[in-house]
Design an enzyme around this catalytic site. Structure first.
Site, PDB file in Angstrom:
ATOM      1  N   LYS A 234      -4.741   0.721  -5.841  1.00 32.89           N
ATOM      2  CA  LYS A 234      -5.025  -0.186  -4.720  1.00 32.89           C
ATOM      3  C   LYS A 234      -6.233  -1.064  -5.048  1.00 32.89           C
ATOM      4  O   LYS A 234      -7.062  -0.689  -5.878  1.00 32.89           O
ATOM      5  CB  LYS A 234      -5.380   0.634  -3.472  1.00 32.89           C
ATOM      6  CG  LYS A 234      -4.237   1.369  -2.827  1.00 32.89           C
ATOM      7  CD  LYS A 234      -4.724   2.150  -1.620  1.00 32.89           C
ATOM      8  CE  LYS A 234      -3.598   2.941  -0.975  1.00 32.89           C
ATOM      9  NZ  LYS A 234      -2.559   2.120  -0.356  1.00 32.89           N
ATOM     10  N   ARG A 308       6.018   9.137   0.862  1.00 30.71           N
ATOM     11  CA  ARG A 308       7.438   9.432   1.030  1.00 30.71           C
ATOM     12  C   ARG A 308       7.917  10.468   0.003  1.00 30.71           C
ATOM     13  O   ARG A 308       8.885  11.182   0.252  1.00 30.71           O
ATOM     14  CB  ARG A 308       8.255   8.128   0.962  1.00 30.71           C
ATOM     15  CG  ARG A 308       8.191   7.423  -0.359  1.00 30.71           C
ATOM     16  CD  ARG A 308       8.694   5.982  -0.279  1.00 30.71           C
ATOM     17  NE  ARG A 308       7.753   5.090   0.398  1.00 30.71           N
ATOM     18  CZ  ARG A 308       7.978   3.817   0.649  1.00 30.71           C
ATOM     19  NH1 ARG A 308       9.126   3.257   0.288  1.00 30.71           N
ATOM     20  NH2 ARG A 308       7.066   3.072   1.251  1.00 30.71           N
TER      21      ARG A 308
HETATM   22  N1  BES Z   1      -1.294   5.492   2.619  1.00 27.81           N
HETATM   23  C1  BES Z   1      -0.617   4.255   2.468  1.00 27.81           C
HETATM   24  C2  BES Z   1      -0.287   3.605   3.797  1.00 27.81           C
HETATM   25  C3  BES Z   1      -1.436   3.079   4.593  1.00 27.81           C
HETATM   26  C4  BES Z   1      -1.688   1.735   4.645  1.00 27.81           C
HETATM   27  C5  BES Z   1      -2.239   3.936   5.322  1.00 27.81           C
HETATM   28  C6  BES Z   1      -2.728   1.251   5.400  1.00 27.81           C
HETATM   29  C7  BES Z   1      -3.300   3.455   6.055  1.00 27.81           C
HETATM   30  C8  BES Z   1      -3.538   2.107   6.104  1.00 27.81           C
HETATM   31  C9  BES Z   1       0.674   4.462   1.702  1.00 27.81           C
HETATM   32  O1  BES Z   1       0.712   5.503   0.794  1.00 27.81           O
HETATM   33  C10 BES Z   1       0.893   3.201   0.909  1.00 27.81           C
HETATM   34  O2  BES Z   1       0.153   2.958   0.018  1.00 27.81           O
HETATM   35  N2  BES Z   1       1.903   2.434   1.317  1.00 27.81           N
HETATM   36  C11 BES Z   1       2.199   1.211   0.696  1.00 27.81           C
HETATM   37  C12 BES Z   1       3.683   1.244   0.419  1.00 27.81           C
HETATM   38  C13 BES Z   1       4.142   0.277  -0.605  1.00 27.81           C
HETATM   39  C14 BES Z   1       3.605   0.586  -1.980  1.00 27.81           C
HETATM   40  C15 BES Z   1       5.666   0.352  -0.624  1.00 27.81           C
HETATM   41  C16 BES Z   1       1.865   0.083   1.662  1.00 27.81           C
HETATM   42  O3  BES Z   1       2.030   0.259   2.869  1.00 27.81           O
HETATM   43  O4  BES Z   1       1.399  -0.947   1.223  1.00 27.81           O
HETATM   44 ZN    ZN Z   2      -0.052   4.956  -1.149  1.00 24.99          ZN
END
Ligand code: BES
Ligand code: ZN
Ligand code: ZN
Length: 463
Positions: A234, A308
């Site tokens: 990230k 997931r």
């Molecule tokens: N933990 C994140 C989701 C999340 C986003 C939690 C913002 C709290 C605040 C999850 O594991 C993630 O990274 N999701 C990605 C999915 C994508 C890679 C398909 C996302 O939402 O960007």
């Molecule tokens: Zn994630």
């Protein structure tokens, strides 16, 4: 905090007199100018204006604010002069209990005492007991989510679950990495193997109907103790918020704790696949194809779609081994859900109409709202993989929360009473109590309300 209840108002008390906006007995007083949530001191008492439209979380929220802001005037014997009853009283008391909460453990006060003057109602002891249990469990969930990642590794989360089970008399097992591999929880292991803190698999069980071994309700919670994104790392802006990526697990552990404390007559399980999604030579790679507990193979396109993966194993394992009548998972799964619903509701997915109706209703009365989004087969093709049974990332950069839910559905063994709740926007957000985003404990009261309904009516989810 300790709340003492007296049915007689004593001399040296600081009176808080709550009243509903527009209630006729207050007409003509200067207090009638107050809006809901506001208070003023008049003739030595503090009048607090409530709205009859407040849900339970709003009630608790405003009483928390009132208690925090006025506590310094309460002196030795503060009191709330109230003729509130039932759910409204329970929520108000919860708010007063939670007014002692501080996310900085060094500033946490425990020895506070509040004395309430209440018009005598017969069920007050029961309501006070419920309010205290609900407040303490919510604070426990909030505390876990607010903890820094190095203070809540997967093993720590396992310890927290075990401690709660021991304290409130229910069962808890925590499987270590070896056990996870032996049990073929391959997807959980793939996410956790890149971290210096090994993954765990937590299984808590509470038998409120001990004459039966059947599980009425199973909860599965995403327990990612920190989400760097893995190799698909990230950006660093706001990455620290990813300590909240175990808020689904915190809500689910809170729900079973509360069921045990309130002695609900239901058999409940909470399952938490927990891992840290770290960047390391051993981390799973984009392009890898992994196995999963269900036997289905998964192509990893993006290692940041890790929630997931751990839930796929959590769901498949729970459906196969616990055979629950109802199964609900909660997860901080997608940023897409926040872009869709903001921080006012979580996304709900289920094909069981009765389950949807019950959860929607519990959302409204608790104030921990859910809004349904579709699971239509139109979205199936989004998760196509040429090299595995399913891909962990959609081929299209749209409908992110829906496609995550569709991915999970693959691992539910066509269970007819499964619901999924995608809730990052609700579990960690701005509030008037803090300067930055912090934990809300979202889910504890939504599920508490739902569990009470299910305990009363076991047909609630039978389509
Ligand atoms: N933990 C994140 C989701 C999340 C986003 C939690 C913002 C709290 C605040 C999850 O594991 C993630 O990274 N999701 C990605 C999915 C994508 C890679 C398909 C996302 O939402 O960007
Ligand atoms: Zn994630
Ligand atoms: Zn995540």
């Amino acid at each position: 905090m300790k709340i003492e209840i007296y049915s007689e108002k004593t001399e040296s008390t600081f009176g808080i007199i709550p009243f509903y906006k527009g209630s006729p007995e207050n007409a003509g007083e200067p207090i009638h100018k107050l809006d809901a949530g506001e208070w003023m001191t008049h003739n030595g008492d503090t009048f607090f204006c409530m709205s009859p439209d407040w849900n339970q979380n709003e009630m608790a929220h405003y009483f928390r604010l009132l208690a925090m802001k006025t506590k310094k005037f309460w002196g030795k014997a503060p009191c709330v002069d109230t003729n509130l009853k039932g759910n409204a009283l329970r929520a108000a008391l919860r708010g007063i209990f939670i007014s002692s909460f501080n996310p900085n453990p060094q500033h946490q006060k425990t020895a506070e005492k509040v004395i309430l003057y209440l018009k005598s109602i017969p069920e007050i002891d029961f309501i006070l007991h419920q309010a205290q249990a609900e407040a303490e469990t919510q604070m426990w969930a909030m505390k876990m989510v607010d903890l820094p990642p190095s203070k809540k590794t997967p093993e720590d989360l396992g310890d927290f679950a075990r401690q709660s089970a021991k304290k409130y008399g229910y069962d808890c097992e925590v499987w270590n990495e070896d056990h996870i591999v032996k049990a073929k929880l391959h997807a959980l292991h793939a996410v956790g193997k890149g971290s210096q803190h090994p993954p765990v698999f937590i299984i808590s069980k509470y038998f409120g109907r001990p004459d039966s071994k059947n599980i009425d309700l199973a909860f599965v919670g995403k327990g990612i103790t920190f989400d760097t994104g893995g190799i698909s790392i990230k950006g660093s802006a706001n990455m620290h918020y990813m300590k909240s990526d175990m808020a689904g697990a915190a809500a689910m552990l809170g729900a079973i704790e509360l069921a045990a404390r309130l002695k609900l007559q239901l058999n409940i399980a909470t399952v938490v696949p927990s891992a840290e999604n770290a960047v390391d030579a051993k981390s799973v790679l984009p392009g890898d194809v992994i196995e999963s507990y269900s036997g289905k193979t998964i192509e990893i396109i993006d290692t940041d779609a890790e929630g997931r993966l751990v839930l796929a194993d959590g769901l498949a394992w729970t459906v196969k081994n616990l055979k629950p009548a109802v199964i609900i998972d909660m997860a901080t799964l997608t940023g897409s859900s926040v872009r869709t619903l903001g921080t006012e509701a979580a996304a709900l997915y289920s094909d069981n109409e009765k389950l949807v109706a019950a959860l929607y209703d519990s959302g409204l009365s608790s104030g921990e709202k859910v809004w349904r989004l579709p699971l239509w087969s139109d979205y199936d093709s989004y998760l196509h993989s040429d090299v595995a049974d399913v891909s962990n990332l959609s081929l299209k950069p749209v409908a992110g929360s829906i496609t995550a839910a569709k991915f999970l559905q693959v691992f539910t063994g066509k269970h007819t009473a499964w619901a999924h709740i995608d809730m990052p926007g609700m579990s960690f957000k701005d509030s008037p109590f803090y300067k930055t985003k912090s934990a809300t404990g979202y889910g504890v009261h939504l599920l508490n309300d739902f569990m009470h309904k299910l305990a009363e009516n076991n047909d609630l989810t039978k389509d």
